[in-house]
Design a protein around this motif. Sequence first.
Motif, mmCIF file in Angstrom:
data_model
loop_
_atom_site.group_PDB
_atom_site.id
_atom_site.type_symbol
_atom_site.label_atom_id
_atom_site.label_comp_id
_atom_site.label_asym_id
_atom_site.label_seq_id
_atom_site.Cartn_x
_atom_site.Cartn_y
_atom_site.Cartn_z
ATOM 1 N N LEU A 112 0.861 -1.074 0.200
ATOM 2 C CA LEU A 112 0.123 0.024 -0.085
ATOM 3 C C LEU A 112 0.770 1.412 -0.046
ATOM 4 N N ALA A 113 2.106 1.143 -0.443
ATOM 5 C CA ALA A 113 2.899 2.439 -0.334
ATOM 6 C C ALA A 113 2.229 3.548 -1.166
ATOM 7 N N GLY A 114 2.486 4.658 -0.552
ATOM 8 C CA GLY A 114 1.853 5.826 -1.255
ATOM 9 C C GLY A 114 0.544 6.121 -1.027
ATOM 10 N N ARG A 115 -0.344 5.259 -0.421
ATOM 11 C CA ARG A 115 -1.580 5.415 -0.352
ATOM 12 C C ARG A 115 -1.936 6.063 1.219
ATOM 13 N N THR A 116 -3.029 6.435 1.456
ATOM 14 C CA THR A 116 -3.385 6.851 2.814
ATOM 15 C C THR A 116 -4.455 5.751 3.169
ATOM 16 N N VAL A 117 -4.367 5.342 4.528
ATOM 17 C CA VAL A 117 -5.279 4.561 5.171
ATOM 18 C C VAL A 117 -6.097 5.012 6.298
ATOM 19 N N TYR A 118 -7.379 4.683 6.496
ATOM 20 C CA TYR A 118 -8.146 5.290 7.545
ATOM 21 C C TYR A 118 -9.166 4.442 7.974
ATOM 22 N N ASP A 119 -9.929 4.693 9.173
ATOM 23 C CA ASP A 119 -10.954 3.963 9.588
ATOM 24 C C ASP A 119 -12.283 3.987 8.596
ATOM 25 N N ALA A 120 -12.438 3.024 7.850
ATOM 26 C CA ALA A 120 -13.505 3.063 7.126
ATOM 27 C C ALA A 120 -14.797 3.208 7.329
ATOM 28 N N LEU A 121 -15.114 2.931 8.814
ATOM 29 C CA LEU A 121 -16.364 3.075 9.148
ATOM 30 C C LEU A 121 -16.884 4.647 9.420
ATOM 31 N N HIS A 122 -16.059 5.570 9.054
ATOM 32 C CA HIS A 122 -16.178 7.040 8.667
ATOM 33 C C HIS A 122 -16.855 7.246 7.487
ATOM 34 N N ASP A 123 -16.676 6.377 6.549
ATOM 35 C CA ASP A 123 -16.869 6.435 5.125
ATOM 36 C C ASP A 123 -18.133 5.929 4.713
ATOM 37 N N PRO A 124 -19.196 6.497 4.111
ATOM 38 C CA PRO A 124 -20.489 6.058 3.829
ATOM 39 C C PRO A 124 -20.586 4.928 2.886
ATOM 40 N N ARG A 125 -19.651 4.655 1.876
ATOM 41 C CA ARG A 125 -19.522 3.849 1.088
ATOM 42 C C ARG A 125 -19.322 2.225 1.675
ATOM 43 N N PRO A 126 -18.379 2.262 2.440
ATOM 44 C CA PRO A 126 -18.012 0.845 3.182
ATOM 45 C C PRO A 126 -18.907 0.438 4.049
ATOM 46 N N THR A 127 -19.718 1.320 4.739
ATOM 47 C CA THR A 127 -20.678 1.109 5.593
ATOM 48 C C THR A 127 -22.051 0.470 4.905
ATOM 49 N N GLU A 128 -22.178 1.224 3.660
ATOM 50 C CA GLU A 128 -23.348 0.643 2.825
ATOM 51 C C GLU A 128 -23.155 -0.672 2.248
ATOM 52 N N LEU A 129 -21.776 -0.999 2.201
ATOM 53 C CA LEU A 129 -21.340 -2.235 1.634
ATOM 54 C C LEU A 129 -21.843 -3.279 2.712
ATOM 55 N N LEU A 130 -21.202 -2.663 4.082
ATOM 56 C CA LEU A 130 -21.695 -3.881 5.118
ATOM 57 C C LEU A 130 -23.145 -4.152 5.356
ATOM 58 N N LEU A 131 -24.251 -3.070 5.193
ATOM 59 C CA LEU A 131 -25.567 -3.558 5.231
ATOM 60 C C LEU A 131 -26.012 -4.156 4.127
ATOM 61 N N GLU A 132 -25.384 -4.068 2.917
ATOM 62 C CA GLU A 132 -25.873 -4.881 1.739
ATOM 63 C C GLU A 132 -25.552 -6.090 1.819
ATOM 64 N N ALA A 133 -24.366 -6.462 2.543
ATOM 65 C CA ALA A 133 -23.897 -7.853 2.671
ATOM 66 C C ALA A 133 -24.809 -8.335 3.679
ATOM 67 N N LEU A 134 -25.221 -7.869 4.598
ATOM 68 C CA LEU A 134 -26.340 -8.475 5.694
ATOM 69 C C LEU A 134 -27.321 -8.525 5.069
ATOM 70 N N ARG A 135 -28.147 -7.746 4.179
ATOM 71 C CA ARG A 135 -29.305 -7.698 3.393
ATOM 72 C C ARG A 135 -29.285 -8.934 2.609
ATOM 73 N N THR A 136 -28.092 -9.146 1.732
ATOM 74 C CA THR A 136 -28.152 -10.452 0.779
ATOM 75 C C THR A 136 -27.667 -11.664 1.379
ATOM 76 N N GLY A 137 -27.147 -11.595 2.789
ATOM 77 C CA GLY A 137 -26.746 -12.842 3.516
ATOM 78 C C GLY A 137 -25.508 -13.484 2.643
ATOM 79 N N ALA A 138 -24.577 -12.279 2.128
ATOM 80 C CA ALA A 138 -23.033 -12.587 1.688
ATOM 81 C C ALA A 138 -22.244 -13.485 2.513
ATOM 82 N N ARG A 139 -21.411 -14.216 1.706
ATOM 83 C CA ARG A 139 -20.334 -15.005 2.328
ATOM 84 C C ARG A 139 -19.198 -14.512 1.569
#
Length: 485
Positions: A112-139
Amino acid sequence: MSEAVTRTLTPPPGLLGSLDPLLREWLPRQRWFAGKGRPVTGFSLVAATELLPPGGKLGLYHLLVRAHQPLAPVPGAPEQPADCYQLLIGEREALPPRLAPALIGHVAEGPLAGRTVYDALHDPRPTELLLEALRTGARIGGLRFERDGSQRIRSGLVPRLVTSEQSNSSVVYGDTFILKLLRRIVPGVNPDLELPLALAREGCERVPAPTAWIRAELAGESYVLGVLQPFVQGAADGWELALRELAKGEDFAAAARALGRATAEVHTALARTLPTVTLGHTQVQQLVDGMVERLDVAAQAVPALQPYAPGLRSAFEALAGLAAEGSTWTAQRIHGDLHLGQCLRSPAGRWWLIDFEGEPSKPLAERRMPQPPVRDVAGMLRSFDYAAHSADPPIPGWAESCRAAYCSGYAQVSGADPRTDPVLLRAYETDKAIYEVVYEARHRPDWLPVPLSAIRRLAADGGTPTPSIPAPTPASPPSPRRPRP
């Protein structure tokens, strides 16, 4: 969105090594990090799952990592078993200003050299992804997103991170659901999912029924990572509510009585649906031995406790004495960490109990052990005391009024007033107050006078006569309808 949550991707080799120097600085600053005051000497990877493919504007990794720390903050101290933490790490070329509070750091080397990393729970897109995974029963890899098929999860709900201080992290979705992500992870059956599911089956209306949950299956062991429940719209937690009423000089007894009834409804439902046990002499002596040991350790850590130690010890000895004479008590599954902050009141005045994880610092097996319900009662009585000491100026008799009303409300449902067993109640209140003294001495010295005032009272309570209490009238059992958001 659904394609992203159903792909299984392999994180790049060396991922944890590239994050290591940043996590050593960032992790100890988090409210939910359990090892404060001791340096992090390294990390080991338990599991890593890539949730978004590399090469885009946003990368996303779900990590379970062990943080290795010495037992004491001195060079050469032996290490204790490493705690495992759940992290959701986002990576971007640069963070937009709205995500500045989530920054972990800028990666200098590795994949990940040169990239910026952060706590993704502050970001709407990753948290939307979690809800979609729960909605669809993803593995996804070892992650299992599971749900109660009888409850509907709408897509498109707008997420927002709860920013108040918590021992875990929570995301609210459109005032409809709240997702609690556990930060400190242990294998096994977690009561934060186990007990609400059991209460939902029993028809108890005082706890929001789990809608969905996240688990990990790793090396033959199961980990509960998060629980999605209905969000109680417009609710205030009991602590905020009590402080608000104190600030206005208003009486809180009616609310405390209703909260006592709600607590008893939960206890009686748990006793119906899960096994209970009888505590005799041997079992009670083991409980007392643990209380005495905690007192001895606390008195060494906080010298202000030492003058009161004999009186406090008498609270535990009195309980052991009753057990030796043949007294027994019923133990069952309980909340385990009950206080005003673990209760919500809706705008209509209805109380809900939340957060059944228990005290996270204790082993999972201990948190799942049946215990006398009075342990929860004692925690709530101590919470009223804390609230009363927050008032400026103090309101004489406020805590006492709340404590009496709470116990009366509890008796209306359970048929037993906790005050009719003063020896058991005093022992558990004393044990809780000792814990509070140690906590405040370590973390909030300005608050130390609050539990010390209780310590003085409890140390002197051995000769206090039992108050006369009217016989309670049991209420009808709660109707078997599920709670709604």
